[in-house]
Design a protein around this motif. Structure first.
Motif, short mmCIF file in Angstrom:
data_model
loop_
_atom_site.label_atom_id
_atom_site.label_comp_id
_atom_site.label_asym_id
_atom_site.label_seq_id
_atom_site.Cartn_x
_atom_site.Cartn_y
_atom_site.Cartn_z
N HIS A 55 0.79 -1.10 0.13
CA HIS A 55 0.12 -0.12 0.18
C HIS A 55 0.93 1.24 0.01
N SER A 56 2.18 1.32 0.32
CA SER A 56 2.99 2.30 0.60
C SER A 56 3.07 3.08 -0.80
N ARG A 57 3.02 4.54 -0.46
CA ARG A 57 3.07 5.34 -1.79
C ARG A 57 4.44 5.99 -1.85
N SER A 58 5.51 5.39 -1.05
CA SER A 58 6.81 5.88 -0.99
C SER A 58 7.65 5.57 -2.30
N ALA A 92 13.61 3.91 17.85
CA ALA A 92 13.06 3.35 16.59
C ALA A 92 13.73 4.17 15.24
N ALA A 93 13.91 3.43 14.34
CA ALA A 93 14.52 4.20 13.38
C ALA A 93 13.67 3.79 11.85
N ASN A 94 13.41 4.64 11.02
CA ASN A 94 12.64 4.58 9.89
C ASN A 94 13.56 5.01 8.64
N THR A 95 14.99 5.39 8.75
CA THR A 95 15.81 5.66 7.88
C THR A 95 17.20 4.87 8.10
N ALA A 103 10.26 12.01 13.11
CA ALA A 103 10.23 13.13 14.40
C ALA A 103 10.38 14.78 13.87
N PRO A 104 11.29 14.88 13.02
CA PRO A 104 11.42 16.28 12.44
C PRO A 104 10.34 16.44 11.41
N GLY A 105 9.99 15.40 10.56
CA GLY A 105 8.75 15.47 9.64
C GLY A 105 7.77 16.09 10.04
N GLN A 155 9.08 13.38 5.99
CA GLN A 155 10.10 12.57 6.50
C GLN A 155 10.64 11.80 5.16
N GLY A 156 9.89 11.67 4.08
CA GLY A 156 10.73 11.15 3.00
C GLY A 156 11.76 11.88 2.27
N ALA A 157 11.37 13.27 2.33
CA ALA A 157 12.32 14.31 1.75
C ALA A 157 13.65 14.33 2.75
#
Length: 280
Positions: A29-32, A101-104, A120-122, A255-257
């Motif tokens: 489902h991800s749009r990434s 936790a990490a996402n990148t 977090a910064p996103g 967050q993706g940027a």
């Protein structure tokens, strides 16, 4: 260990056809992929590839261990692998270490793996107003909730509270990050939904969350990390109550940027990314 920012392997060699992707289970489902593919084309890096990486929990450790040798510049990580990503890394940013936790993940020039948390910064990027001095209520106690709680605390909120359907999980998160655990909602300035409620069955939203449509007018901003075509009932109700809203797609882009900028060393084309994720 924690450490400062060292150059990414890909930023030093952009001519190589690097691989990128998002690990999750499920992740279809991800749009990434659409978002990052559009961004890479815009940056003149169309020879790079970003894809969905569906990996079950029992195989994620092996997949992450092979990241550097498989030609990856880095990867995003989503549910349920954010804690695995932290453990797989050689270097942790302060945000990832404190959030837990990490996402990148980024492959560094020496082949080691750095874990960061751009969730977090996103969140702070898209709030649209200063968080300092505001009160905040975060719904949920998973990896995204930990990131949002940490971000709001660091941004200077006067009070950050956590609610979760399992009270013990809310208490554990609150104790870890030095905030409050609550058993019911209150009229916080900022309401942030970090649960998956509303993603698969929108009708369950107000049965499973501790908020009611009429009470949403008590919040200055309502944020819903869930994103789905047509929006979510939580955001529709907040808009009807006259409350400003931020949807999950805005946070996905933010967050993706930040992830993309870490991998490529270039400013992310956020307008291109936003258009890509909103294209049905």
């Amino acid at each position: 260990m924690t450490g400062g920012r060292r150059p990414s392997a890909a930023a030093a060699d952009p001519g190589r056809g690097w691989r990128l992707g998002v690990f999750g289970w499920p992740v279809a489902h991800s749009r990434s992929p659409a978002m990052h593919t559009a961004a890479l084309e815009s940056l003149g890096l169309g020879h790079w590839r970003y894809g969905a990486l569906p990996v079950p929990p029992e195989r994620i450790d092996a997949a992450l261990a092979a990241l550097a040798e498989s030609g990856f510049a880095g990867a995003n990580v989503t549910i349920p692998h954010k804690h695995h990503a932290l453990r797989a890394a050689d270097v942790l940013t302060p945000a990832a270490a404190e959030i837990g936790a990490a996402n990148t993940l980024t492959v560094l020039g020496d082949g080691t793996l750095e874990a960061d948390n751009t969730d977090a910064p996103g969140l702070i990027d898209v709030l649209g107003e200063p968080a300092a001095g505001r009160t905040a209520l975060v719904l949920g106690a998973g990896g995204s909730a930990r990131a949002c709680v940490w971000a709001l605390r660091e941004a200077g909120c006067s009070r950050v509270a956590v609610w979760n359907r399992t009270t013990a999980r809310a208490t554990e998160l609150a104790d870890d990050l030095g905030v409050d655990a609550v058993t019911d909602a209150f009229a916080a300035d900022l309401l942030v939904n970090c649960t998956s409620v509303g993603l698969h069955d929108p009708a369950e939203t107000f049965d499973l969350l501790p908020v009611a449509p009429a009470g949403l007018a008590d919040h200055r901003v309502v944020v819903d990390l869930v994103y789905r075509s047509g929006g979510t009932p939580l955001l529709h109700a907040a808009e009807a109550a006259g409350t400003r809203t931020v949807d999950g797609l805005a946070i996905l882009v933010a967050q993706g940027a930040r992830s993309l900028e870490r991998w490529t060393g270039r400013p992310a084309p956020r307008d291109v990314m936003d258009a890509a994720v909103r294209r049905d």
